[in-house]
Structures are given as structure tokens and as C-alpha cells.
Write a protein that holds these residues in place. Structure first.
Motif, short mmCIF file in Angstrom:
data_model
loop_
_atom_site.label_atom_id
_atom_site.label_comp_id
_atom_site.label_asym_id
_atom_site.label_seq_id
_atom_site.Cartn_x
_atom_site.Cartn_y
_atom_site.Cartn_z
N THR A 19 0.83 -1.21 0.00
CA THR A 19 0.00 0.00 0.00
C THR A 19 0.86 1.25 0.00
OG1 THR A 19 -1.78 -1.16 1.17
CG2 THR A 19 -1.81 1.25 1.22
N PRO A 47 -12.29 8.67 0.16
CA PRO A 47 -12.12 7.51 1.05
C PRO A 47 -12.25 6.17 0.32
CG PRO A 47 -13.56 9.16 2.05
CD PRO A 47 -13.33 9.60 0.64
N HIS A 48 -13.14 6.11 -0.66
CA HIS A 48 -13.36 4.85 -1.37
C HIS A 48 -12.14 4.44 -2.19
CE1 HIS A 48 -15.59 1.58 -3.08
NE2 HIS A 48 -15.47 2.04 -4.31
N GLU A 50 -9.13 4.09 -1.33
CA GLU A 50 -8.28 3.13 -0.62
C GLU A 50 -8.82 1.71 -0.76
OE1 GLU A 50 -5.31 3.66 0.65
OE2 GLU A 50 -5.51 5.74 -0.05
N GLN A 51 -10.14 1.56 -0.83
CA GLN A 51 -10.71 0.23 -1.05
C GLN A 51 -10.37 -0.28 -2.45
OE1 GLN A 51 -14.94 0.18 -0.06
NE2 GLN A 51 -14.64 1.89 1.36
N VAL A 52 -10.41 0.61 -3.43
CA VAL A 52 -10.08 0.23 -4.80
C VAL A 52 -8.61 -0.19 -4.88
CG1 VAL A 52 -9.90 1.07 -7.18
CG2 VAL A 52 -11.86 1.74 -5.76
N ALA A 54 -6.70 -1.30 -2.42
CA ALA A 54 -6.50 -2.56 -1.69
C ALA A 54 -6.93 -3.75 -2.54
CB ALA A 54 -7.28 -2.52 -0.38
N ALA A 55 -8.05 -3.62 -3.24
CA ALA A 55 -8.52 -4.72 -4.09
C ALA A 55 -7.54 -4.99 -5.23
CB ALA A 55 -9.90 -4.39 -4.65
N ARG A 58 -4.38 -6.90 -3.88
CA ARG A 58 -4.51 -8.30 -3.44
C ARG A 58 -4.99 -9.23 -4.56
NH1 ARG A 58 -8.88 -5.92 -0.39
NH2 ARG A 58 -10.89 -6.42 -1.37
#
Length: 314
Positions: A19, A47-48, A50-52, A54-55, A58
Motif C-alpha cells: 500500500t 475515502p473509497h 483506498e478500497q479500490v 486494496a482490491a 490483493r
């Protein structure tokens, strides 16, 4: 110039803290990657985001690694870029970025600091769909097609001889391309011919592919759109000189609901505007060739259609 960011992305995945490494990667290529995120993903500061990220970090990348092992992507795309620049008579610099995206567009165009940029996201060209990366499973042999398509946009937006309204809008934004701003301010006619000219450029630079592949359609979708040709042209005609982001999304974006694509009692096929765009430029293209087509103003295509109609009815 070709810029290959793929090795850097793979190094990010192998870093002790992927990250943190990804954010450093974003910082190193800030103007270009920020423009990619803004135009094709979302605000990277939201904020969203960071979710993108992270996906993306991984996700299984075995298919991408196989592509890189089996296909000389750099040579193929570099050769395609050179052919495109020559065939399109480029009089402006165009950079081609090879990168790994976050599951958004398979390819696209940017303008950063007045310089045209085409990019390809290789996770979409592995030949097999990947639900973890949202990879589309496009075959690698389509890479030259998309190099040509996006290079054509870059030329239309930045060539000093371009008469396109999109070039004016890029200048208004101090040499930057903004999908949302231009989608709101350019007429539907301009947006459609922009894609039609790029489809024609891909046909000229990378001939020999199946006709539906130049539009990004399936064979079935292409057949359906051709069946609807007269209907599509009729219901679109009154709207061609209108503006509004909703028009761009309805005609040129995937993922719109059937209700959003309902016109004249029928649901428009997704991204029908690519086909309509080629139909709008084909008479001018036959008269003047692809290099001029890329640079023509939207009204020049209309006048070419009028001339063709006059010939047919004389």
C-alpha cells in the motif's frame, strides 16, 4: 514515446508494504496517474479510493504474468504507436503508457500539460476474464487496435491543425483533458464523431480484424446495432447539437441501466455511439482520408453528409 509502468507496478506488489509502495508509485507519476484516476476511476483522494487500491493490490496476477512471459507487449505496442503516428500524420507528440490499472477502462486518452497521452491497462488484455482484477479478457492481438484508437484521440485533442471542438475545450482547461467537463460542454455530435474518427483510425492502422472488434462489441451486439441502424440514426438526429453529460453516458459509456438508454420506445444497445460515430464520419473519410478526418470540425462531417446526399439524389 513509450513509457512502461508495468515493472514498477509489479515491484509494488512485491514490496514489504504494497500500500505504501503504491502511494509512492502514484506520487512518482502524479500528473498522469492522477489524471487517469480522475477521468476513469474516481477522485484518488476520496475515502473509497483506498478500497479500490486494496482490491487491486490483493488480486491474483497470474494471468498478467503469463501475458508478459508469452507476448512481447512492448515491441507490439511500440510498433503500433509508430505506425499510428505515421498513418495519422501526427504533428504533435503522443506518449503511450503501458500500465496496470485498477479495473476501470481497458484503454484511454489523457492530455497533461498540453501533451497527448494514450494508455493501455494490460490486465484487460490477458485473453481471459479475471473477476479479481475486473480484467475483460481481451486477446493480446487487439493491442495495436487500441493503441491506434487512443493515439487518434490524442492527435485530435492536441494537434495544432485540429479543428475539433474538443481541442478548444482542452485549451480552455489549460492543456488538460477532463472527461466530465468535456462530456458536459461538447455537443453530442462532437462526442460521437470523436469516437467514430478513432474507430476509423484503428481500422486504418490495424487492418484485418473482425469488424465488431474495432467498436469493442461482441459479434452479437454488432449484428443487433446494424439491424437498428436506421432507427438509431433517426432518434439521434434531433439531439446531435445538444450538450449534457447524460448524453455522453447514454451513447458512449458501458454500465448504464436500460431505463437510461430508452429512446423512441427501444433500449439503445450499450455504447451504440461508437457505431453511430463511424457512420457520421464515413462520408468525410471517403473524401479526405483519415489524417484530415481526425482533425475535422464536427460541422465539416455534416457538410460532407449533405454533399453525399446531394450526389445520391441528383
Amino acid at each position: 514515446m513509450l513509457v512502461n509502468l508495468v515493472p514498477e507496478f509489479l515491484a509494488v506488489l512485491a514490496a514489504p508494504d504494497p500500500t505504501a509502495a503504491y502511494h509512492e508509485y502514484l506520487d512518482r507519476h502524479g500528473p498522469v496517474l492522477a489524471s487517469y484516476w480522475h477521468n476513469y476511476v474516481l477522485d484518488p483522494a476520496s475515502p473509497h479510493a483506498e478500497q479500490v487500491i486494496a482490491a487491486a493490490l490483493r488480486a491474483d496476477r497470474a494471468d498478467l504474468k503469463r501475458l508478459l512471459a508469452d507476448v512481447d507487449v512492448v515491441s507490439i505496442t511500440e510498433d503500433a504507436l509508430q505506425r499510428a503516428l505515421e498513418r495519422l500524420e501526427a504533428d504533435c507528440p503522443v506518449d503511450l503508457y503501458l500500465m496496470v490499472g485498477v479495473g476501470a477502462a481497458n484503454a484511454g486518452e489523457l492530455v497533461v500539460g498540453g501533451r497527448g497521452i494514450a494508455f493501455l491497462c494490460l490486465e484487460h488484455f490477458t485473453g481471459r476474464a479475471n473477476p479479481q482484477t475486473y480484467g475483460m479478457g481481451l486477446a493480446p492481438h487487439l493491442l495495436p487496435l487500441w493503441v491506434a484508437h487512443e493515439t487518434a484521440h490524442a492527435v485530435r485533442y492536441t494537434s495544432p491543425t485540429s479543428r475539433a471542438d474538443l481541442r478548444r475545450l482542452v485549451v480552455d482547461l489549460r492543456g488538460h483533458y477532463d472527461y466530465w467537463d468535456t462530456g458536459s460542454r461538447a455537443s453530442l455530435r462532437e462526442l460521437l464523431v470523436n469516437e467514430g474518427a478513432a474507430v476509423a483510425a484503428a481500422q486504418a492502422v490495424a487492418p484485418g480484424l473482425e469488424p465488431w472488434e474495432y467498436f469493442g462489441y461482441t459479434r452479437r451486439q454488432y449484428r443487433r446495432i446494424r439491424e437498428l441502424d436506421a432507427f438509431l440514426r433517426r432518434v439521434t438526429a434531433p439531439m446531435l447539437d445538444q450538450t449534457g453529460l447524460g448524453l455522453r453516458l447514454r451513447f458512449l459509456s458501458g454500465g448504464m441501466t436500460p431505463a437510461a438508454r430508452l429512446m423512441g420506445g427501444k433500449v439503445l444497445p450499450e455504447r451504440a455511439g461508437y457505431y453511430l460515430g463511424l457512420r457520421l464520419v464515413e462520408n468525410y473519410l471517403a473524401e479526405r482520408g483519415i489524417a484530415s478526418t481526425l482533425r475535422a470540425a464536427a460541422d465539416e462531417f455534416r457538410k460532407a453528409d449533405d454533399r453525399a446526399l446531394g450526389i445520391q439524389t441528383a
